[in-house]
Design an enzyme around this catalytic site. Structure first.
Site, PDB file in Angstrom:
ATOM      1  N   THR A 144      -8.447  12.041   8.936  1.00 24.10           N
ATOM      2  CA  THR A 144      -7.844  11.359   7.799  1.00 24.10           C
ATOM      3  C   THR A 144      -6.335  11.317   8.019  1.00 24.10           C
ATOM      4  O   THR A 144      -5.831  11.810   9.026  1.00 24.10           O
ATOM      5  CB  THR A 144      -8.137  12.098   6.479  1.00 24.10           C
ATOM      6  OG1 THR A 144      -7.285  13.255   6.383  1.00 24.10           O
ATOM      7  CG2 THR A 144      -9.587  12.541   6.402  1.00 24.10           C
ATOM      8  N   CYS A 145      -5.607  10.749   7.056  1.00 25.73           N
ATOM      9  CA  CYS A 145      -4.157  10.708   7.197  1.00 25.73           C
ATOM     10  C   CYS A 145      -3.539  12.091   7.030  1.00 25.73           C
ATOM     11  O   CYS A 145      -2.383  12.309   7.395  1.00 25.73           O
ATOM     12  CB  CYS A 145      -3.537   9.741   6.194  1.00 25.73           C
ATOM     13  SG  CYS A 145      -3.832  10.187   4.467  1.00 25.73           S
ATOM     14  N   GLN A 170     -11.779  11.038  -2.069  1.00 25.21           N
ATOM     15  CA  GLN A 170     -11.906  10.294  -0.817  1.00 25.21           C
ATOM     16  C   GLN A 170     -12.411  11.157   0.334  1.00 25.21           C
ATOM     17  O   GLN A 170     -13.088  10.665   1.241  1.00 25.21           O
ATOM     18  CB  GLN A 170     -10.559   9.682  -0.428  1.00 25.21           C
ATOM     19  CG  GLN A 170     -10.095   8.585  -1.369  1.00 25.21           C
ATOM     20  CD  GLN A 170      -8.800   7.968  -0.901  1.00 25.21           C
ATOM     21  OE1 GLN A 170      -8.750   7.310   0.130  1.00 25.21           O
ATOM     22  NE2 GLN A 170      -7.738   8.195  -1.647  1.00 25.21           N
ATOM     23  N   GLY A 213      -7.158  -2.113   3.279  1.00 24.87           N
ATOM     24  CA  GLY A 213      -8.217  -1.143   3.545  1.00 24.87           C
ATOM     25  C   GLY A 213      -8.598  -0.350   2.313  1.00 24.87           C
ATOM     26  O   GLY A 213      -8.302  -0.737   1.171  1.00 24.87           O
TER      27      GLY A 213
END
Length: 438
Positions: A49-50, A120, A195
């Site tokens: 993930t980020c 998320q 996105g």
């Protein structure tokens, strides 16, 4: 076999280091494949993930495996070899066996996220499982672990109000934007990207009453689809300057590898206006030139700022409730693993007993050839019942004992007492693995 986790996240590394590690989907696939090819690794996948990159591997030894996984993770960063030790290794963390289980369950429940409780990560955990399944690098061990982690995450959101107590990263960033431009209601919002994060940004801004939302993206069709969903307008990326001219809030989350909005472009778009502008950079690597923070009236809110402001936040009672769920699930999973560890030995013991019974009955029947079929069947069933009853209590008890803490291996003791063939015990697991992978 045990689970090994090697990773780096917003809790252990600054944003600059996380940016070095940012991987494309193709990069994640390559990393997982390379980890799975390590000698002592039987299964592998990764959560990317980020805010984190974590490799999960089923290994047959700790030393050697952790060094190789760490090396591959460092190589994926793109850093020069001379920089890896000094810049990346100090930020890596390692979890093993029960510690790895605990870590994944905390991650899936959102307790390890930058914004505690954000939802998320559950989808990103599901993506990690899917990638491993598609590559064939996830087998019964990681499949069971990740399926249980997904259950933990779902329980956390279903049984507590953690969603409301800890908003998404977009909501947290918008709260900071309010301090700059006032209420989002009536504001003009520009979202750069199309996105998942951009979709969340558009939906959140729409829900909070933004007067105008503009979606800007390199692929105009994607921007149009997202804009249509929320009655917004769309623009191609080369029209970004036009959108910036009247914006009150800019949210950029493209996933691009270079700067999308530089200071000169933003300054040109704003002209001489000193109207407050909140610029939210939620991308990793960053989308927005840090120099925009020096422009008059512009406030930059990026991942580094969010990490600092959210680090000490606590969702209070709801977080405590999630922690209780996670602790309960960790204990249940560990208990199931301990009990399952004796199953091959129990199956091998019962197989041996069945073989002994069948051989002895056959020997008896050859000496009594005149017995009719009904008597033969009744005799065999009776002797098997005797064997089953003799083995029932020891096999039940060994599973109970296996679920207790301590260094005693009750499976090994059982195998030693009954002189079980080690190969017979090992063979019990092979059909299970093949069946679960099918």
């Amino acid at each position: 076999m045990s689970v090994l986790v090697v990773g780096v996240s917003h809790k252990t590394a600054p944003v600059a280091v996380l940016e070095e590690l940012a991987l494309t989907p193709e990069g994640v696939t390559k990393l997982v494949s390379e980890v799975a090819a390590i000698e002592h690794v039987s299964e592998a996948t990764a959560i990317a993930t980020c805010n984190r990159i974590e490799v999960y591997a089923e290994v047959d030894r700790f030393h050697g495996s952790v060094e190789e996984v760490s090396r591959l993770l460092c190589e994926r960063s793109g850093m020069a070899t001379s920089d890896i030790t000094s810049e990346l290794l100090p930020h890596l963390y390692v979890h093993y066996d029960d510690g790895a289980v605990s870590h994944l369950f905390h991650v899936a429940a959102g307790l390890d996220s930058m914004v505690v409780g954000e939802g998320q990560i559950l989808g990103q955990t599901r993506d990690a499982l899917r990638v491993g399944q598609e590559l064939g690098t996830v087998g019964p061990a990681l499949n069971s672990l990740f399926q249980q982690a997904l259950r933990v995450g779902k329980r956390s959101h279903a049984e507590t109000d953690i969603d409301r107590a800890a908003p998404s990263m977009v909501s947290a960033a918008l709260e900071h934007a309010v301090a700059v431009v006032g209420s989002i209601e009536g504001a003009r919002v520009v979202v750069v990207g199309a996105g998942a994060m951009a979709s969340l940004a558009v939906s959140t801004a729409s829900r909070r009453g933004a007067a105008e939302i503009t979606v800007v993206n390199r692929t105009e069709g994607n921007a149009q689809r997202l804009a249509d969903e929320y009655a917004a307008r769309s623009l191609p990326l080369d029209s970004l300057g036009e959108a910036l001219r009247t914006a009150d809030v800019v949210i950029s989350c493209t996933g691009a590898t270079g700067v999308v909005i530089d200071a000169a472009e933003l300054a040109a778009g704003r002209g001489d206006t000193l109207r407050p502008l909140a610029v939210l950079d939620l991308a990793l690597p960053h989308d927005i030139d840090p120099a925009v923070a020096d422009l008059p009236g512009v406030s930059l809110i990026d991942l580094r700022f969010l990490a600092d402001s959210l680090r000490d936040s606590d969702a209070g009672r709801e977080v405590s409730g999630v922690r209780e769920i996670v602790a309960e699930e960790i204990a249940a999973f560990a208990s199931a693993r301990r009990q399952a560890s004796v199953t091959p030995t129990v199956v091998a013991l019962r197989t041996m007993a069945t073989g002994v019974v069948d051989a002895e009955v056959e020997r008896l029947l050859t000496r009594l050839p005149d017995l009719d079929e009904t008597v033969r069947a009744e005799l065999l069933q009776t002797v098997r019942r005797v064997a089953d009853k003799l083995l029932h209590q020891p096999t039940v008890r060994v599973k109970q004992l296996a679920d207790t803490d301590g260094a005693v291996s009750y499976a090994a003791a059982l195998a030693e007492l009954f002189a079980l063939d080690p190969d017979a015990v090992t063979a019990v697991t092979r059909p299970v693995i093949a069946e679960e992978r099918a």
